[in-house]
Design a protein around this motif. Sequence first.
Motif, PDB file in Angstrom:
ATOM      1  N   ASP A  48       0.806  -1.225   0.000  1.00 28.65           N
ATOM      2  CA  ASP A  48       0.000   0.000   0.000  1.00 28.65           C
ATOM      3  C   ASP A  48       0.837   1.273   0.000  1.00 28.65           C
ATOM      4  O   ASP A  48       0.302   2.376  -0.157  1.00 28.65           O
ATOM      5  CB  ASP A  48      -0.970   0.017   1.185  1.00 28.65           C
ATOM      6  CG  ASP A  48      -0.272  -0.217   2.512  1.00 28.65           C
ATOM      7  OD1 ASP A  48       0.977  -0.170   2.555  1.00 28.65           O
ATOM      8  OD2 ASP A  48      -0.968  -0.448   3.507  1.00 28.65           O
ATOM      9  N   TYR A  49       2.154   1.158   0.221  1.00 27.33           N
ATOM     10  CA  TYR A  49       3.087   2.296   0.119  1.00 27.33           C
ATOM     11  C   TYR A  49       2.738   3.453   1.067  1.00 27.33           C
ATOM     12  O   TYR A  49       3.037   4.612   0.780  1.00 27.33           O
ATOM     13  CB  TYR A  49       3.143   2.822  -1.323  1.00 27.33           C
ATOM     14  CG  TYR A  49       3.440   1.750  -2.339  1.00 27.33           C
ATOM     15  CD1 TYR A  49       4.716   1.197  -2.444  1.00 27.33           C
ATOM     16  CD2 TYR A  49       2.441   1.277  -3.175  1.00 27.33           C
ATOM     17  CE1 TYR A  49       4.987   0.206  -3.377  1.00 27.33           C
ATOM     18  CE2 TYR A  49       2.698   0.286  -4.102  1.00 27.33           C
ATOM     19  CZ  TYR A  49       3.973  -0.255  -4.195  1.00 27.33           C
ATOM     20  OH  TYR A  49       4.235  -1.243  -5.113  1.00 27.33           O
ATOM     21  N   ARG A  50       2.147   3.149   2.201  1.00 27.06           N
ATOM     22  CA  ARG A  50       1.699   4.234   3.087  1.00 27.06           C
ATOM     23  C   ARG A  50       2.873   4.976   3.716  1.00 27.06           C
ATOM     24  O   ARG A  50       2.802   6.190   3.929  1.00 27.06           O
ATOM     25  CB  ARG A  50       0.742   3.697   4.149  1.00 27.06           C
ATOM     26  CG  ARG A  50      -0.558   3.179   3.551  1.00 27.06           C
ATOM     27  CD  ARG A  50      -1.615   2.889   4.595  1.00 27.06           C
ATOM     28  NE  ARG A  50      -2.811   2.320   3.967  1.00 27.06           N
ATOM     29  CZ  ARG A  50      -3.971   2.146   4.590  1.00 27.06           C
ATOM     30  NH1 ARG A  50      -4.097   2.509   5.856  1.00 27.06           N
ATOM     31  NH2 ARG A  50      -5.001   1.625   3.950  1.00 27.06           N
ATOM     32  N   LEU A  51       3.964   4.274   4.015  1.00 24.48           N
ATOM     33  CA  LEU A  51       5.137   4.954   4.558  1.00 24.48           C
ATOM     34  C   LEU A  51       5.758   5.860   3.499  1.00 24.48           C
ATOM     35  O   LEU A  51       6.114   7.013   3.779  1.00 24.48           O
ATOM     36  CB  LEU A  51       6.175   3.939   5.052  1.00 24.48           C
ATOM     37  CG  LEU A  51       7.509   4.548   5.528  1.00 24.48           C
ATOM     38  CD1 LEU A  51       7.281   5.506   6.700  1.00 24.48           C
ATOM     39  CD2 LEU A  51       8.501   3.434   5.899  1.00 24.48           C
ATOM     40  N   GLY A  52       5.914   5.346   2.293  1.00 25.59           N
ATOM     41  CA  GLY A  52       6.467   6.165   1.213  1.00 25.59           C
ATOM     42  C   GLY A  52       5.628   7.401   0.955  1.00 25.59           C
ATOM     43  O   GLY A  52       6.151   8.511   0.785  1.00 25.59           O
ATOM     44  N   LEU A 399      -4.184  11.202   6.621  1.00 25.34           N
ATOM     45  CA  LEU A 399      -5.458  10.571   6.275  1.00 25.34           C
ATOM     46  C   LEU A 399      -5.266   9.303   5.456  1.00 25.34           C
ATOM     47  O   LEU A 399      -5.942   8.289   5.686  1.00 25.34           O
ATOM     48  CB  LEU A 399      -6.329  11.570   5.504  1.00 25.34           C
ATOM     49  CG  LEU A 399      -7.040  12.650   6.323  1.00 25.34           C
ATOM     50  CD1 LEU A 399      -7.703  13.667   5.404  1.00 25.34           C
ATOM     51  CD2 LEU A 399      -8.071  12.029   7.258  1.00 25.34           C
ATOM     52  N   GLN A 400      -4.320   9.353   4.486  1.00 27.54           N
ATOM     53  CA  GLN A 400      -4.113   8.152   3.677  1.00 27.54           C
ATOM     54  C   GLN A 400      -3.470   7.029   4.478  1.00 27.54           C
ATOM     55  O   GLN A 400      -3.720   5.857   4.204  1.00 27.54           O
ATOM     56  CB  GLN A 400      -3.294   8.484   2.415  1.00 27.54           C
ATOM     57  CG  GLN A 400      -1.871   8.925   2.636  1.00 27.54           C
ATOM     58  CD  GLN A 400      -0.898   7.774   2.832  1.00 27.54           C
ATOM     59  OE1 GLN A 400      -1.095   6.699   2.269  1.00 27.54           O
ATOM     60  NE2 GLN A 400       0.127   7.995   3.644  1.00 27.54           N
ATOM     61  N   VAL A 409      -8.583  11.342  -0.649  1.00 25.26           N
ATOM     62  CA  VAL A 409      -8.655  12.369  -1.687  1.00 25.26           C
ATOM     63  C   VAL A 409      -9.940  13.199  -1.575  1.00 25.26           C
ATOM     64  O   VAL A 409     -10.001  14.343  -2.041  1.00 25.26           O
ATOM     65  CB  VAL A 409      -8.536  11.733  -3.086  1.00 25.26           C
ATOM     66  CG1 VAL A 409      -9.859  11.092  -3.514  1.00 25.26           C
ATOM     67  CG2 VAL A 409      -8.094  12.754  -4.129  1.00 25.26           C
ATOM     68  N   LEU A 410     -10.987  12.671  -0.937  1.00 24.36           N
ATOM     69  CA  LEU A 410     -12.223  13.421  -0.763  1.00 24.36           C
ATOM     70  C   LEU A 410     -12.026  14.678   0.077  1.00 24.36           C
ATOM     71  O   LEU A 410     -12.823  15.623  -0.006  1.00 24.36           O
ATOM     72  CB  LEU A 410     -13.293  12.537  -0.115  1.00 24.36           C
ATOM     73  CG  LEU A 410     -13.915  11.464  -1.009  1.00 24.36           C
ATOM     74  CD1 LEU A 410     -14.831  10.580  -0.197  1.00 24.36           C
ATOM     75  CD2 LEU A 410     -14.665  12.103  -2.170  1.00 24.36           C
ATOM     76  N   PHE A 411     -10.970  14.700   0.881  1.00 23.90           N
ATOM     77  CA  PHE A 411     -10.646  15.881   1.678  1.00 23.90           C
ATOM     78  C   PHE A 411     -10.486  17.111   0.781  1.00 23.90           C
ATOM     79  O   PHE A 411     -10.805  18.240   1.181  1.00 23.90           O
ATOM     80  CB  PHE A 411      -9.368  15.600   2.471  1.00 23.90           C
ATOM     81  CG  PHE A 411      -8.894  16.739   3.336  1.00 23.90           C
ATOM     82  CD1 PHE A 411      -9.710  17.280   4.309  1.00 23.90           C
ATOM     83  CD2 PHE A 411      -7.621  17.247   3.170  1.00 23.90           C
ATOM     84  CE1 PHE A 411      -9.264  18.323   5.110  1.00 23.90           C
ATOM     85  CE2 PHE A 411      -7.163  18.288   3.963  1.00 23.90           C
ATOM     86  CZ  PHE A 411      -7.990  18.821   4.941  1.00 23.90           C
ATOM     87  N   CYS A 412     -10.008  16.902  -0.440  1.00 23.45           N
ATOM     88  CA  CYS A 412      -9.809  18.017  -1.378  1.00 23.45           C
ATOM     89  C   CYS A 412     -11.125  18.711  -1.703  1.00 23.45           C
ATOM     90  O   CYS A 412     -11.173  19.946  -1.840  1.00 23.45           O
ATOM     91  CB  CYS A 412      -9.159  17.528  -2.666  1.00 23.45           C
ATOM     92  SG  CYS A 412      -7.487  16.888  -2.454  1.00 23.45           S
ATOM     93  N   ALA A 413     -12.203  17.951  -1.880  1.00 24.72           N
ATOM     94  CA  ALA A 413     -13.495  18.555  -2.200  1.00 24.72           C
ATOM     95  C   ALA A 413     -13.943  19.498  -1.092  1.00 24.72           C
ATOM     96  O   ALA A 413     -14.475  20.587  -1.358  1.00 24.72           O
ATOM     97  CB  ALA A 413     -14.538  17.470  -2.442  1.00 24.72           C
ATOM     98  N   LEU A 414     -13.716  19.112   0.161  1.00 19.82           N
ATOM     99  CA  LEU A 414     -14.060  19.978   1.289  1.00 19.82           C
ATOM    100  C   LEU A 414     -13.230  21.259   1.263  1.00 19.82           C
ATOM    101  O   LEU A 414     -13.737  22.341   1.571  1.00 19.82           O
ATOM    102  CB  LEU A 414     -13.843  19.233   2.608  1.00 19.82           C
ATOM    103  CG  LEU A 414     -14.759  18.040   2.878  1.00 19.82           C
ATOM    104  CD1 LEU A 414     -14.361  17.360   4.196  1.00 19.82           C
ATOM    105  CD2 LEU A 414     -16.215  18.500   2.943  1.00 19.82           C
ATOM    106  N   LEU A 415     -11.971  21.148   0.893  1.00 19.50           N
ATOM    107  CA  LEU A 415     -11.098  22.321   0.843  1.00 19.50           C
ATOM    108  C   LEU A 415     -11.570  23.314  -0.219  1.00 19.50           C
ATOM    109  O   LEU A 415     -11.597  24.528   0.019  1.00 19.50           O
ATOM    110  CB  LEU A 415      -9.660  21.886   0.565  1.00 19.50           C
ATOM    111  CG  LEU A 415      -8.967  21.111   1.686  1.00 19.50           C
ATOM    112  CD1 LEU A 415      -7.644  20.534   1.193  1.00 19.50           C
ATOM    113  CD2 LEU A 415      -8.727  22.000   2.900  1.00 19.50           C
ATOM    114  N   PHE A 416     -11.931  22.832  -1.402  1.00 19.95           N
ATOM    115  CA  PHE A 416     -12.384  23.729  -2.459  1.00 19.95           C
ATOM    116  C   PHE A 416     -13.716  24.388  -2.099  1.00 19.95           C
ATOM    117  O   PHE A 416     -13.942  25.564  -2.418  1.00 19.95           O
ATOM    118  CB  PHE A 416     -12.493  22.989  -3.792  1.00 19.95           C
ATOM    119  CG  PHE A 416     -11.165  22.574  -4.361  1.00 19.95           C
ATOM    120  CD1 PHE A 416     -10.185  23.518  -4.622  1.00 19.95           C
ATOM    121  CD2 PHE A 416     -10.884  21.243  -4.624  1.00 19.95           C
ATOM    122  CE1 PHE A 416      -8.951  23.149  -5.138  1.00 19.95           C
ATOM    123  CE2 PHE A 416      -9.653  20.858  -5.145  1.00 19.95           C
ATOM    124  CZ  PHE A 416      -8.688  21.822  -5.396  1.00 19.95           C
TER     125      PHE A 416
END
Length: 439
Positions: A48-52, A399-400, A409-416
């Motif tokens: 899942d590459y979460r550390l990277g 978050l990821q 990625v849904l966090f972006c919609a809240l920001l806009f």
Amino acid sequence: MNERVRASRREILGWAMFDFANQAYTLLIITVVFGDLFTRIVVGDAPDYRLGNLLWSLSLATSYLLVVVCAPVAGAVMDAASAKKRFLFASYLLTVVATAALYFVAPGYAALGVLLLIVSNFAYSIGEAFIASFLPGLGPPRDLGKISGFGWALGYVGGLVATVFALLALGEVSEENFQRIRWVGPFAGGFFLVAAIPTFLWLRERGTPRPLPTLRDALATGFGRVRGTLSRLRLHRDLAVLLVSVFFAMSGIYIVIAYAFIYGAQVIGWDEPVRVVMFVLVQITAAAGALGFGWLQDRIGALRTYRITLWTWVLAVLLIHLTPELSVLLRSMGIDWQAQQVFLVVGCAAGMSLGACQSATRTLVGLFSPLSRSAEFFGFWGLSLKLAGAFGLVAVGLLQAWLGLRTAVLFCALLFFAAWLVSLRVDQGRGEAAAETGG
């Protein structure tokens, strides 16, 4: 009242060539190649590459926080000493050297990668504020939308040229191809080095250059002028509110820029040809968005244009999240599209929004900035952008790590959406009037 006279075509081209040149860094290092290389190959914590992903976010966020500390003071010193080109040249050289050194970041050398990312992205990012500070002197208010849009559009052309050559020459991001793909750093640095030369030949330094003060005097001058600007922000309240809106909008945009192609590789699972097509489509639509919305800014107003772009971003983010479901829905209707093909279409909406939104914010800051303090005010614009980048990337990185990249990625919609709400308190006419009365 300060008179704003349109600069020559050659000078405007020289200014825009810096956008053309520095997009090689944005696209090859941050968006298309090195981000994927760093998370999947250099760190390589499959599946899942979460550390990277987290290290990637923290590296970029740290560089943006450094810009937050330095940009306003540097802008004030640049105005006081008429030293915009000198500061721009220093940031340019540091970006080139640190970017070329990314060649030495190999699997297992994540710490070196983090260090070089911080240095190169700091230099590149503060250079963005430096080059933007020239914008108010390039033309009258009615022309700034077109000039800013031209710069963004030419930037996307530069990114397209640099990245197409790089992808054809260097190939895919994989362990087997590492010895070739590691040249992405030197290639990006070299492109920036050569393509930005017209900027330093043709762009004028307005005002009489003066010797730079000592470090102690520079800090005293810089912090003094910044304190003065902060105390006068009540006279520039529309700029202050705009910067809050820009903070939320750019938080979302920085997340998209840093994670778009990582998302494609990790969530969508696209093939190499689709990755190349996505890049080309995003560059074309981003350039079209910057030019088209730049034209629109000068007809319906930059602020109204900016608000439209925020809603297109909300829609684009929702479509990005729903790409797998949209693929299933299309197949049920007899349209045999895989998720990666749907993602291509969604990428066009995001690309158009990308160029348009960034161009509109730069135009608004130019309209709201007194000529005599343009570098200082664009320093605050840079502060808002980079603070946004730090906040957005740390937030999405955490978050990821908790929920996975697709949900985060849904966090972006809240920001806009938050950016749109704040923008409702901005009055463009009042902001321009405050700028014309001086600093």
